[in-house]
Write a protein that holds these residues in place. Structure first.
Motif, PDB file in Angstrom:
ATOM      1  N   ARG A 258      71.273  25.428  35.655  1.00 25.00           N
ATOM      2  CA  ARG A 258      70.522  26.524  35.026  1.00 25.00           C
ATOM      3  C   ARG A 258      69.343  26.941  35.904  1.00 25.00           C
ATOM      4  O   ARG A 258      69.054  28.137  36.049  1.00 25.00           O
ATOM      5  N   LEU A 259      68.659  25.971  36.499  1.00 32.87           N
ATOM      6  CA  LEU A 259      67.542  26.296  37.392  1.00 32.87           C
ATOM      7  C   LEU A 259      68.032  27.112  38.577  1.00 32.87           C
ATOM      8  O   LEU A 259      67.356  28.055  39.011  1.00 32.87           O
ATOM      9  N   ARG A 260      69.192  26.757  39.121  1.00 31.97           N
ATOM     10  CA  ARG A 260      69.723  27.507  40.255  1.00 31.97           C
ATOM     11  C   ARG A 260      70.056  28.948  39.850  1.00 31.97           C
ATOM     12  O   ARG A 260      69.874  29.868  40.643  1.00 31.97           O
ATOM     13  N   ARG A 261      70.535  29.125  38.617  1.00 31.92           N
ATOM     14  CA  ARG A 261      70.852  30.479  38.147  1.00 31.92           C
ATOM     15  C   ARG A 261      69.610  31.270  37.810  1.00 31.92           C
ATOM     16  O   ARG A 261      69.567  32.488  37.987  1.00 31.92           O
ATOM     17  N   GLU A 262      68.573  30.553  37.310  1.00 29.46           N
ATOM     18  CA  GLU A 262      67.359  31.207  36.828  1.00 29.46           C
ATOM     19  C   GLU A 262      66.130  30.555  37.469  1.00 29.46           C
ATOM     20  O   GLU A 262      65.451  29.745  36.841  1.00 29.46           O
ATOM     21  N   PRO A 263      65.834  30.858  38.715  1.00 28.70           N
ATOM     22  CA  PRO A 263      64.711  30.214  39.408  1.00 28.70           C
ATOM     23  C   PRO A 263      63.357  30.455  38.755  1.00 28.70           C
ATOM     24  O   PRO A 263      62.406  29.708  39.028  1.00 28.70           O
ATOM     25  N   GLY A 268      58.490  25.491  34.198  1.00 25.72           N
ATOM     26  CA  GLY A 268      58.812  24.623  33.075  1.00 25.72           C
ATOM     27  C   GLY A 268      59.538  23.361  33.503  1.00 25.72           C
ATOM     28  O   GLY A 268      59.301  22.269  32.953  1.00 25.72           O
ATOM     29  N   VAL A 269      60.423  23.490  34.494  1.00 26.78           N
ATOM     30  CA  VAL A 269      61.152  22.324  35.005  1.00 26.78           C
ATOM     31  C   VAL A 269      60.182  21.327  35.625  1.00 26.78           C
ATOM     32  O   VAL A 269      60.236  20.122  35.348  1.00 26.78           O
ATOM     33  N   VAL A 270      59.279  21.812  36.459  1.00 26.63           N
ATOM     34  CA  VAL A 270      58.330  20.922  37.136  1.00 26.63           C
ATOM     35  C   VAL A 270      57.389  20.254  36.124  1.00 26.63           C
ATOM     36  O   VAL A 270      57.107  19.056  36.223  1.00 26.63           O
ATOM     37  N   THR A 271      56.899  21.016  35.160  1.00 24.77           N
ATOM     38  CA  THR A 271      56.015  20.438  34.146  1.00 24.77           C
ATOM     39  C   THR A 271      56.721  19.330  33.373  1.00 24.77           C
ATOM     40  O   THR A 271      56.140  18.275  33.096  1.00 24.77           O
ATOM     41  N   GLU A 272      57.983  19.552  33.036  1.00 26.58           N
ATOM     42  CA  GLU A 272      58.734  18.536  32.307  1.00 26.58           C
ATOM     43  C   GLU A 272      59.057  17.331  33.186  1.00 26.58           C
ATOM     44  O   GLU A 272      59.045  16.188  32.726  1.00 26.58           O
ATOM     45  N   LEU A 273      59.313  17.554  34.463  1.00 22.99           N
ATOM     46  CA  LEU A 273      59.521  16.435  35.383  1.00 22.99           C
ATOM     47  C   LEU A 273      58.276  15.550  35.452  1.00 22.99           C
ATOM     48  O   LEU A 273      58.368  14.322  35.486  1.00 22.99           O
ATOM     49  N   ASN A 360      62.413  23.722  44.453  1.00 25.38           N
ATOM     50  CA  ASN A 360      62.975  25.054  44.649  1.00 25.38           C
ATOM     51  C   ASN A 360      63.787  25.144  45.937  1.00 25.38           C
ATOM     52  O   ASN A 360      64.910  25.678  45.947  1.00 25.38           O
ATOM     53  N   ALA A 361      63.247  24.616  47.032  1.00 24.22           N
ATOM     54  CA  ALA A 361      63.921  24.758  48.319  1.00 24.22           C
ATOM     55  C   ALA A 361      65.226  23.971  48.365  1.00 24.22           C
ATOM     56  O   ALA A 361      66.248  24.470  48.861  1.00 24.22           O
ATOM     57  N   ILE A 362      65.221  22.752  47.878  1.00 23.83           N
ATOM     58  CA  ILE A 362      66.453  21.951  47.907  1.00 23.83           C
ATOM     59  C   ILE A 362      67.498  22.547  46.973  1.00 23.83           C
ATOM     60  O   ILE A 362      68.689  22.616  47.308  1.00 23.83           O
ATOM     61  N   ALA A 363      67.067  22.995  45.787  1.00 22.90           N
ATOM     62  CA  ALA A 363      68.008  23.619  44.857  1.00 22.90           C
ATOM     63  C   ALA A 363      68.647  24.859  45.473  1.00 22.90           C
ATOM     64  O   ALA A 363      69.849  25.117  45.294  1.00 22.90           O
ATOM     65  N   ARG A 364      67.864  25.611  46.223  1.00 25.57           N
ATOM     66  CA  ARG A 364      68.356  26.868  46.799  1.00 25.57           C
ATOM     67  C   ARG A 364      69.206  26.631  48.041  1.00 25.57           C
ATOM     68  O   ARG A 364      70.258  27.265  48.215  1.00 25.57           O
ATOM     69  N   ARG A 365      68.768  25.728  48.912  1.00 25.94           N
ATOM     70  CA  ARG A 365      69.418  25.577  50.212  1.00 25.94           C
ATOM     71  C   ARG A 365      70.508  24.508  50.240  1.00 25.94           C
ATOM     72  O   ARG A 365      71.287  24.442  51.189  1.00 25.94           O
TER      73      ARG A 365
END
Length: 396
Positions: A258-263, A268-273, A360-365
């Motif tokens: 979902r993060l990859r589809r909706e960057p 919210g992802v980082v805060t929850e991590l 973000n970078a690892i998810a994208r690349r």
């Protein structure tokens, strides 16, 4: 009343010890025996943690007094920022905060992005399998924090080694920890001397200017310890958070997809991590009660030590619905990972920025990133305050 041995074992990296959940419901303020042989009150509930972290009746400076209870093998340095109480803490933190303004953090983002892309380039060029800890998570934060301070890139490995030793509980002998502290202080003293001769656009140069132009504001020892504190606080915790965050995302492939589809969901992802990952043996630094203080189920007597268990507070069901579920859509996420009150983490925004860039970078690349081993068999780093991952084998 029973006295439990602390720290508690954790069966899985990033997950809080199961003992925390039991204590939070049955004995939220309980006596524990520390590795040093000292005792402390362990606090596991969210509201009690807020009190311990923010109430001035709980002192950090008192932990530096000879004979005071301590968690680590050697006493904290009294000239370190996190070992001070106001007003000394207020004065030194005001000066140190110049290195962590929104403007300076923003100025470090291009460096962070560049370093991140270079590390990913190396991983892709070498090819799978790879260790995401050694190949990425440990290398990015030390590069950023050295850039902030103005420390040469050639010194990164040596600095990282000193910090590993300094954050030990039982992994290193007291003599080794003292030697690492002295070596790091000598290194910063030499860096200060170099920057005095040839200033740059970095935190050390800026603090030197404050020190030399306003002689009564910052002592030389305080200046040196600020450099040590920034290095100690800015490397291993962020490195471990990056590694644990990617382990968490790989364990939750639907959320990662979902993060990859909706960057735009990144914040919210980082805060929850930050809430979800149990980064340390328990959480906050030990405090000493300056007077009797009543918490939810016990009174901490003057002179007694108290240890806030932030990892337990971040899973308190009274504050977080379904707290053991990784939920990036969680609202009102009031986690205590960065602390609270006067000792709120000075580098919180920098650490969050680094985590954002790394995720973000690892998810994208690296869209095909996946574990290269059974993640349930990964070990928990033991013997340290920071419970990171020794390794995270991945493929793509």
């Amino acid at each position: 009343m029973s006295i439990l041995r602390f720290p508690f074992p954790s069966a899985y990296p990033g997950e809080p010890a199961p003992e925390f959940a039991r204590l939070r419901e049955t004995e939220p303020v309980v006596r524990v025996l520390l590795p040093t042989g000292d005792t402390a009150w362990l606090v596991t509930g969210y509201e009690d943690n807020r009190t311990v972290l923010s109430d001035p009746r709980f002192s950090r400076a008192a932990t530096t007094v000879p004979g005071a209870p301590r968690l680590q093998p050697i006493p904290p340095d009294p000239t370190a920022l996190f070992s001070m109480d106001p007003p000394a803490h207020t004065r030194v933190r005001r000066l140190a905060s110049r290195g962590f303004t929104p403007g300076r953090v923003a100025a470090l983002r291009p460096t962070t992005e560049r370093e991140t892309d270079q590390l990913i380039d190396e991983l892709l060029e070498t090819g799978p399998p790879a260790d995401l800890v050694a190949g990425f998570a440990r290398r990015l934060p030390i590069a950023v924090i050295c850039e902030l301070l103005g420390a040469p890139a050639a010194d990164r490995t040596q600095i990282a080694g000193w910090v590993d030793v300094l954050l030990s509980l039982t992994a290193f002998a007291p003599a080794e920890i003292r030697a690492a502290r002295m070596a790091l202080k000598q290194y910063i003293a030499q860096l200060v001397a170099t920057k005095r001769r040839s200033p740059g656009d970095d935190l050390i140069s800026e603090l030197i200017k404050v020190r030399d132009e306003q002689n009564d504001r910052l002592s030389e020892d305080e200046l040196i310890m600020l450099g040590c504190t920034v290095l100690t606080g800015g490397f291993l915790t962020t490195a471990s958070q990056i590694a644990l965050s990617w382990l968490c995302l790989l364990r939750h492939p639907a959320e990662l997809a979902r993060l990859r589809r909706e960057p735009d969901l990144l914040d919210g992802v980082v805060t929850e991590l930050l809430r979800y990952n149990a980064l340390t043996t328990g959480g906050g630094l030990i405090r000493i009660a300056l007077e009797d203080v009543r918490l939810s189920t016990a009174t901490i007597a003057a002179g007694e030590a108290v240890l806030p268990a932030i990892a337990a507070a971040n899973r308190d069901p009274r504050v977080f619905a379904d707290p053991d579920r990784f939920d990036p859509a969680r609202t009102d996420n009031r986690h205590l990972t960065f602390g609270l009150g006067v000792h709120y983490c000075l580098g919180a925004q920098l650490a969050k920025m680094e985590l954002e860039v790394a995720v973000n970078a690892i998810a994208r690349r690296m869209p095909g990133l996946r574990p290269a081993t059974d993640v349930t068999l990964l070990g928990v780093q033991s013997g340290h305050l920071v419970r990171g991952l020794p390794e995270l084998p991945v493929s793509w």
